[in-house]
Motif scaffolding. Structure first.
Motif: not given
Length: 263
Positions: A47-53, A94-98, A109-119, A138-142
């Motif tokens: 997961v990266m900043p600006k991703d929508e989960l 929406l994942v913020d810049n942090n 909740v800090k999710v940046g840098g994690l895989t969706t399974r880790e999230c 369940t977490v998916r990148v939309s």
């Protein structure tokens, strides 16, 4: 005799050029064996900043998991009861810049840098304090998408539904490269989680490209396929009638010399 030798050398040079062009037009080294990978396992998107989960929380009782959703038109902290929960459209996060998301009840909740399974595992563990049972998360990148530009049949931006796509799959979405593209120098434009931008040059004629760190694409990657010199020359000639006539005249002259020398 000397003239025939000159013509023979001319034809031979054309054949050699054609062979070199063929080598550069075949993906993956024309079927050469590929060395095994480095044992890092299957690729997983992080997961990266600006991703929508899209995040869903399920329990045996839907009313119990209802507080962990936000729906369109719902104010933060507002109850889900009486709002037609089952038919409502849920909001993405929406994942913020942090690298954080603002999740109901749990807060940031800090999710940046994690895989969706880790999230999923992280959110599940945080929800344990608020539920009497272990929920299904369940977490998916939309909004995962890649762009393909340049010498391809259908340039454009393409959505990715399964969070995993390699460079050949992206090119296939764009209708593949044309025959007048540079397969040995494809450019990949990438921005990492810190905002740093890179331009990576990839040789798709090499079999070991499948082991490259850039074989799998990330969110918002841009692939630029450069045209060959022949394509540039063709475009230039089509825009300049006099140049086109000159080339036709040159070809006609060479053909005439060949005919005369063979008589």
């Amino acid at each position: 005799m000397n003239r025939i030798n000159v013509i023979f050398l001319f034809v031979l040079s054309l054949l050699a050029t054609g062979c070199m062009s063929y080598d550069k037009s075949v993906y993956l080294g024309g079927g050469k064996p590929v060395e095994s990978g480095d044992g890092r396992g299957l690729y997983e998107y992080r997961v990266m900043p600006k991703d929508e989960l899209t995040i869903t929380v399920s329990t045996s009782d839907p009313e119990v998991s209802a507080p962990f959703y936000r729906k369109i038109g719902q104010v933060k902290g507002q109850s889900n009861q009486g709002q037609g929960f089952n038919n409502a459209k849920l909001l993405d996060y929406l994942v913020d810049n942090n690298g954080n998301i603002d999740f109901p009840v749990l807060g940031m909740v800090k999710v940046g840098g994690l895989t969706t399974r880790e999230c999923e595992a992280l959110i599940r563990s945080k929800l344990q304090a608020h539920l009497s049972e272990t929920p299904t998360v369940t977490v998916r990148v939309s909004n995962f998408k890649v762009s393909v530009l340049g010498e391809v049949k259908s340039p454009g931006t393409y959505p990715v539904t399964d969070e995993r796509i390699n460079i050949f799959q992206a090119l296939s979405l764009a209708g593949d490269m044309t025959l007048l593209s540079m397969r040995d120098d494809v450019e990949l434009l990438r921005e990492d989680a810190s905002g740093n931008k890179q331009v990576i040059h990839l040789d798709l004629t090499r079999a070991d490209i499948v082991n490259s760190d850039y074989y799998y694409l990330q969110q918002n990657d841009i692939i630029y396929v450069k045209p060959t010199k022949a394509r540039v020359m063709a475009n230039s000639m089509s825009n300049n009638t006099s140049s086109w006539i000159s080339w036709v005249s040159l070809v006609a002259t060479i053909a005439s010399l060949v005919v005369v020398s063979l008589r």
